[in-house]
Design a protein around this motif. Structure first.
Motif, PDB file in Angstrom:
ATOM      1  N   THR A  70       0.706  -1.319   0.242  1.00 15.95           N
ATOM      2  CA  THR A  70       0.111  -0.074   0.037  1.00 15.95           C
ATOM      3  C   THR A  70       0.786   1.239   0.050  1.00 15.95           C
ATOM      4  OG1 THR A  70       0.016   0.191   2.399  1.00 15.95           O
ATOM      5  CG2 THR A  70      -1.805  -1.245   1.223  1.00 15.95           C
ATOM      6  N   GLU A  71       0.194   2.277  -0.115  1.00 20.64           N
ATOM      7  CA  GLU A  71       0.950   3.640  -0.138  1.00 20.64           C
ATOM      8  C   GLU A  71       1.619   3.817   1.154  1.00 20.64           C
ATOM      9  OE1 GLU A  71       0.214   8.412  -1.137  1.00 20.64           O
ATOM     10  OE2 GLU A  71      -1.214   6.796  -2.082  1.00 20.64           O
ATOM     11  N   THR A  72       0.667   3.479   2.324  1.00 15.06           N
ATOM     12  CA  THR A  72       1.022   3.460   3.590  1.00 15.06           C
ATOM     13  C   THR A  72       2.438   2.756   4.011  1.00 15.06           C
ATOM     14  OG1 THR A  72      -1.164   3.956   4.202  1.00 15.06           O
ATOM     15  CG2 THR A  72       0.205   3.085   6.065  1.00 15.06           C
ATOM     16  N   ASP A  73       2.459   1.460   3.286  1.00 20.54           N
ATOM     17  CA  ASP A  73       3.537   0.691   3.537  1.00 20.54           C
ATOM     18  C   ASP A  73       4.643   1.321   2.912  1.00 20.54           C
ATOM     19  OD1 ASP A  73       1.887  -1.609   4.796  1.00 20.54           O
ATOM     20  OD2 ASP A  73       1.878  -2.435   2.699  1.00 20.54           O
ATOM     21  N   TRP A  74       4.783   1.877   1.831  1.00 21.82           N
ATOM     22  CA  TRP A  74       5.807   2.456   0.842  1.00 21.82           C
ATOM     23  C   TRP A  74       6.288   3.660   1.942  1.00 21.82           C
ATOM     24  CZ3 TRP A  74       8.936   1.596  -3.363  1.00 21.82           C
ATOM     25  CH2 TRP A  74       9.570   2.772  -3.614  1.00 21.82           C
ATOM     26  N   ASP A  75       5.373   4.804   2.017  1.00 18.66           N
ATOM     27  CA  ASP A  75       5.783   5.789   3.206  1.00 18.66           C
ATOM     28  C   ASP A  75       6.437   5.387   4.458  1.00 18.66           C
ATOM     29  OD1 ASP A  75       4.647   7.327   1.088  1.00 18.66           O
ATOM     30  OD2 ASP A  75       2.889   7.805   2.277  1.00 18.66           O
ATOM     31  N   GLN A  76       5.913   4.228   5.209  1.00 24.58           N
ATOM     32  CA  GLN A  76       6.585   3.678   6.309  1.00 24.58           C
ATOM     33  C   GLN A  76       8.056   3.528   6.458  1.00 24.58           C
ATOM     34  OE1 GLN A  76       4.959  -0.041   7.741  1.00 24.58           O
ATOM     35  NE2 GLN A  76       5.675   0.526  10.060  1.00 24.58           N
ATOM     36  N   ASN A  79       9.984   6.820   5.448  1.00 22.89           N
ATOM     37  CA  ASN A  79      10.114   7.517   6.544  1.00 22.89           C
ATOM     38  C   ASN A  79      11.227   7.196   7.369  1.00 22.89           C
ATOM     39  OD1 ASN A  79       8.302   9.291   5.923  1.00 22.89           O
ATOM     40  ND2 ASN A  79       6.408   8.426   6.903  1.00 22.89           N
TER      41      ASN A  79
END
Length: 168
Positions: A70-76, A79
């Motif tokens: 997910t985009e959240t996975d990528w961002d995590q 980050n």
């Protein structure tokens, strides 16, 4: 530490008590939160009386293909693996510059140059670390601030044990 270095461990959870002593301190910070990073660097400088070396060692990894991620996975991953070293370096730079000769060591990975299955975000973040390292070295080497990366392979850790059990 045998050479007289004082070490600050900056992370969310305290290290084992046997690691802490008069030469090794712990500073609590969540490196996913930018507001924690600048205050952690300032706390280290105040408690140790300056900063000579920064080691950017925080990192996370999980196994998901591009389609599974997910985009959240990528961002995590970005980050922690890429944004936190940038912000730590930015916060540390004025203190490193004061020393005249200082060093930044970024922990990259052989996966920044190649990859294992299910590691597109991790590999991208580590490739970014290697590019970031080169850029910082070019920009700040003339100030006496060295910036190098190491690219370790598989290291036995809690994380590698989990992955080994999943694929073993």
């Amino acid at each position: 530490m045998e050479e007289g270095a004082k070490v600050a461990i900056v992370q969310r959870n305290p290290p084992p008590d046997e690691i802490l002593n008069d030469r090794t301190i712990y500073v609590k910070a969540d490196l996913a939160k930018s507001e924690h990073i600048a205050s952690a660097v300032q706390a280290v400088v105040e408690r140790l009386g300056g900063l000579d070396i920064l080691v950017n060692n925080a990192g996370i990894m999980f196994e998901k293909t591009v389609e599974e991620m997910t985009e959240t996975d990528w961002d995590q991953i970005m980050n922690i693996n890429l944004r936190a070293p940038f912000l730590l370096t930015k916060a540390a730079m004025p203190h490193l510059r004061q020393r005249g000769i200082a060093s930044i060591v970024n922990i990259g990975s052989i996966e920044g140059m190649a990859s294992n299955p299910g590691h597109p975000a991790y590999s991208a973040s580590k490739a970014g670390i290697h590019g970031f390292t080169a850029a910082v070295a070019v920009d700040h080497g003339h100030e006496g601030i060295r910036c190098n990366a190491i690219a370790p392979g598989w290291i036995n850790s809690d994380l590698s044990e989990i992955l080994h059990r999943q694929h073993g």
